[in-house]
Design a protein around this motif. Structure first.
Motif, mmCIF file in Angstrom:
data_model
loop_
_atom_site.group_PDB
_atom_site.id
_atom_site.type_symbol
_atom_site.label_atom_id
_atom_site.label_comp_id
_atom_site.label_asym_id
_atom_site.label_seq_id
_atom_site.Cartn_x
_atom_site.Cartn_y
_atom_site.Cartn_z
ATOM 1 N N ALA A 24 25.555 21.240 44.444
ATOM 2 C CA ALA A 24 26.283 22.350 43.835
ATOM 3 C C ALA A 24 25.399 22.989 42.768
ATOM 4 N N THR A 25 25.157 24.279 42.911
ATOM 5 C CA THR A 25 24.357 25.019 41.932
ATOM 6 C C THR A 25 25.274 25.967 41.167
ATOM 7 N N GLY A 26 24.713 26.684 40.198
ATOM 8 C CA GLY A 26 25.499 27.658 39.450
ATOM 9 C C GLY A 26 25.527 27.348 37.971
ATOM 10 N N ASP A 27 26.262 28.194 37.229
ATOM 11 C CA ASP A 27 26.286 28.117 35.776
ATOM 12 C C ASP A 27 27.690 27.832 35.264
ATOM 13 N N VAL A 28 27.739 27.291 34.046
ATOM 14 C CA VAL A 28 28.998 27.065 33.345
ATOM 15 C C VAL A 28 29.352 28.341 32.580
ATOM 16 N N ARG A 29 30.590 28.802 32.718
ATOM 17 C CA ARG A 29 31.045 30.010 32.023
ATOM 18 C C ARG A 29 32.260 29.672 31.183
ATOM 19 N N VAL A 30 32.324 30.255 29.982
ATOM 20 C CA VAL A 30 33.460 30.054 29.077
ATOM 21 C C VAL A 30 34.272 31.333 29.055
ATOM 22 N N LEU A 31 35.590 31.211 29.306
ATOM 23 C CA LEU A 31 36.481 32.365 29.351
ATOM 24 C C LEU A 31 37.654 32.159 28.407
ATOM 25 N N ASP A 32 38.116 33.253 27.771
ATOM 26 C CA ASP A 32 39.348 33.221 26.995
ATOM 27 C C ASP A 32 40.419 33.977 27.769
ATOM 28 N N VAL A 33 41.557 34.245 27.135
ATOM 29 C CA VAL A 33 42.659 34.912 27.831
ATOM 30 C C VAL A 33 42.276 36.329 28.251
ATOM 31 N N ASP A 34 41.432 37.003 27.474
ATOM 32 C CA ASP A 34 40.987 38.341 27.864
ATOM 33 C C ASP A 34 40.142 38.274 29.139
ATOM 34 N N LEU B 243 28.275 27.862 42.960
ATOM 35 C CA LEU B 243 29.610 27.853 42.378
ATOM 36 C C LEU B 243 29.568 28.313 40.926
ATOM 37 N N ASN B 244 30.757 28.533 40.368
ATOM 38 C CA ASN B 244 30.911 28.801 38.944
ATOM 39 C C ASN B 244 31.783 27.708 38.336
ATOM 40 N N TYR B 245 31.431 27.270 37.138
ATOM 41 C CA TYR B 245 32.154 26.189 36.474
ATOM 42 C C TYR B 245 32.772 26.782 35.209
ATOM 43 N N LEU B 246 34.076 27.036 35.281
ATOM 44 C CA LEU B 246 34.763 27.766 34.216
ATOM 45 C C LEU B 246 35.382 26.808 33.209
ATOM 46 N N LYS B 247 35.258 27.182 31.926
ATOM 47 C CA LYS B 247 35.879 26.423 30.850
ATOM 48 C C LYS B 247 36.685 27.385 29.985
ATOM 49 N N ARG C 126 37.046 38.847 43.132
ATOM 50 C CA ARG C 126 37.428 37.457 42.879
ATOM 51 C C ARG C 126 36.690 36.524 43.825
ATOM 52 N N TYR C 127 36.546 36.960 45.044
ATOM 53 C CA TYR C 127 35.839 36.160 46.058
ATOM 54 C C TYR C 127 34.398 35.932 45.626
ATOM 55 N N GLN C 128 33.775 36.986 45.076
ATOM 56 C CA GLN C 128 32.397 36.858 44.609
ATOM 57 C C GLN C 128 32.304 35.950 43.393
ATOM 58 N N LEU C 129 33.359 35.902 42.597
ATOM 59 C CA LEU C 129 33.368 35.037 41.417
ATOM 60 C C LEU C 129 33.238 33.571 41.820
ATOM 61 N N THR C 130 33.918 33.227 42.911
ATOM 62 C CA THR C 130 33.899 31.833 43.341
ATOM 63 C C THR C 130 32.557 31.420 43.898
ATOM 64 N N GLY C 131 31.693 32.384 44.206
ATOM 65 C CA GLY C 131 30.371 32.052 44.725
ATOM 66 C C GLY C 131 30.378 31.633 46.161
ATOM 67 N N LYS C 132 31.426 31.935 46.894
ATOM 68 C CA LYS C 132 31.521 31.524 48.307
ATOM 69 C C LYS C 132 31.147 32.673 49.216
ATOM 70 N N VAL D 14 42.116 29.543 38.763
ATOM 71 C CA VAL D 14 40.809 30.211 38.836
ATOM 72 C C VAL D 14 39.684 29.182 38.727
ATOM 73 N N ARG D 15 39.846 28.202 37.839
ATOM 74 C CA ARG D 15 38.806 27.178 37.673
ATOM 75 C C ARG D 15 38.564 26.425 38.972
ATOM 76 N N VAL D 16 39.648 26.013 39.639
ATOM 77 C CA VAL D 16 39.509 25.267 40.893
ATOM 78 C C VAL D 16 38.903 26.146 41.978
ATOM 79 N N GLN D 17 39.373 27.382 42.100
ATOM 80 C CA GLN D 17 38.864 28.271 43.137
ATOM 81 C C GLN D 17 37.386 28.586 42.944
ATOM 82 N N ALA D 18 36.935 28.642 41.694
ATOM 83 C CA ALA D 18 35.548 29.003 41.414
ATOM 84 C C ALA D 18 34.567 27.886 41.760
ATOM 85 N N ALA D 19 35.052 26.627 41.814
ATOM 86 C CA ALA D 19 34.147 25.489 42.056
ATOM 87 C C ALA D 19 34.629 24.645 43.228
#
Length: 395
Positions: A366-376, A183-187, A389-395, A229-234
């Motif tokens: 659950a494996t994966g990394d924490v990623r920090v995103l801004d509006v860009d 998974l990806n854990y977005l902040k 987008r599907y690949q972003l979620t890690g599924k 996006v945060r929920v879908q990614a994890a």
């Protein structure tokens, strides 16, 4: 045992399936006669002629025709010790359970005795109780069963068999749920900007003015999109099937699921109906108004995620399952980890004919990394294809 069921039982009168006791049994520190009183009450309910589960409610004072008063108990009994004591005296093995609950601010005790094969009796005399005598509850009193009544019990319950249940935990595509998830854990920044649509061209001013009376910018779009996006990614989403493999009916079947983080990470539990949808940049004045069918579906849902306690609990009601029948959860439930780590799922199957809940555990990683995103970064994700987008979620 829920507060709702305890409240409902309070409004019933004492009978073959319910017995009110204003005080706790003298089990700890009591003599043989004190403990025999508890045995007699349990035997009487177990042998009673009733259609469903029987209950002995401790800390409730019968005050017919009014509901039983809640007086509470001050002494506790360990269920394991009570089980050991009863099983050492009663033949054949009697299935029951003892619980203590905080109900309307007072501690109460509940002995739950499902309907099962009778008769039950003592192999040896104990206290004032006789050996090989079948004690039975008739109305609100206890009596000794006559030999013909004992024979009738055996004949009536001859076809009663033990429950055999199976629980399947599945992914939304009906395949067996995986145990490991990449998974990806977005902040995101604490404050994302309001959304503003690009200015309209001059030639379209009149049209845009007319549209603006119905459609408006969704100022919260970036914040809603970040949550989506945060929920879908994890997202770890699942559903349940309860199988009744036995030859008897299971009544009021219910599943409870809780989660325990084994590596200290936070998580959320969300029902499928409450997962965030992808937001729109604009909405009309009718946005957020549910249709009548949607309202009725939410009111009649069989799955509820309760976040009011120290940790969330998912409850699924399957109703009654006939022999060979299976019940499916009406919705999915999602676990959303806030970081990598292991989660232990604890599952309990409850029902009117089950004295001790059937429990099982599943460990998810659950494996994966924490990623920090801004509006860009959000804008880049929004511009990606569905596959990306599907690949972003890690599924």
């Amino acid at each position: 045992m829920t507060d709702e069921l305890l409240t409902a039982l309070r409004y019933k009168s004492e009978g073959t399936d319910i017995d009110f006791k204003s005080a706790q049994y003298r089990f700890i520190g009591g003599n043989d006669e004190d403990k025999a009183e508890m045995l007699k009450d349990i035997l009487a309910i177990a042998n009673a002629w009733r259609d469903g589960t029987g209950y002995i409610l401790l800390g409730f004072k019968d005050q017919r025709p009014h509901p039983a008063a809640i007086v509470g108990i001050t002494a506790s009994i360990d269920d394991a010790k009570m089980q050991q004591f009863v099983h050492s005296k009663v033949k054949p093995k009697l299935t029951f359970k003892y619980e203590e609950h905080l109900h309307e601010g007072k501690t109460v005790g509940v002995i739950t005795i499902p309907k099962q094969k009778r008769p039950f009796y003592l192999s040896h005399a104990y206290g004032k109780l006789k050996s090989n005598v079948v004690y039975v509850r008739r109305g609100s009193s206890t009596d000794e069963a006559e030999p013909p009544e004992t024979a009738a019990m055996m004949q009536a319950d001859a076809g009663r068999k033990d429950l055999r249940l199976g629980l399947s935990v599945l992914a939304p595509n009906n395949e067996k749920l995986d145990t490991t998830f990449a998974l990806n854990y977005l902040k995101f920044p604490e404050r994302l900007p309001d959304y503003e649509s690009p200015p309209s061209e001059t030639g379209h001013f009149a049209l845009s003015l007319a549209i603006s009376s119905v459609w408006h910018d969704n100022k919260n779009f970036w914040r809603q999109y970040a949550e989506y996006v945060r929920v879908q990614a994890a997202l770890i989403e699942m559903k349940f099937i309860l199988h009744n493999h036995s030859d008897v009916q299971l009544s009021n079947a219910k599943l409870e699921m809780s989660a325990e983080p084994l590596d200290g990470q936070g998580f959320q539990m969300i029902s499928g109906a409450d997962l965030p949808n992808e937001p729109e940049t604009q909405w009309s004045s009718l946005h957020g108004i549910r249709s009548l069918p949607e309202i009725l579906d939410r009111q009649n849902t069989q799955m509820v995620v309760d976040n009011s306690g120290r940790s969330p609990v998912c409850r699924v009601r399957f109703g009654s399952l006939l022999p060979g029948e299976e019940g499916r959860s009406s919705d999915t439930v999602a676990i959303v980890p806030l970081g990598p780590g292991r989660l232990r799922l604890r599952l309990r199957i409850l029902g009117a004919e089950i004295a001790v809940p059937e429990e099982s555990e599943h460990v998810l990683e659950a494996t994966g990394d924490v990623r920090v995103l801004d509006v860009d970064g959000l804008g880049e994700i929004r511009g990606k294809s569905l596959l990306e987008r599907y690949q972003l979620t890690g599924k």
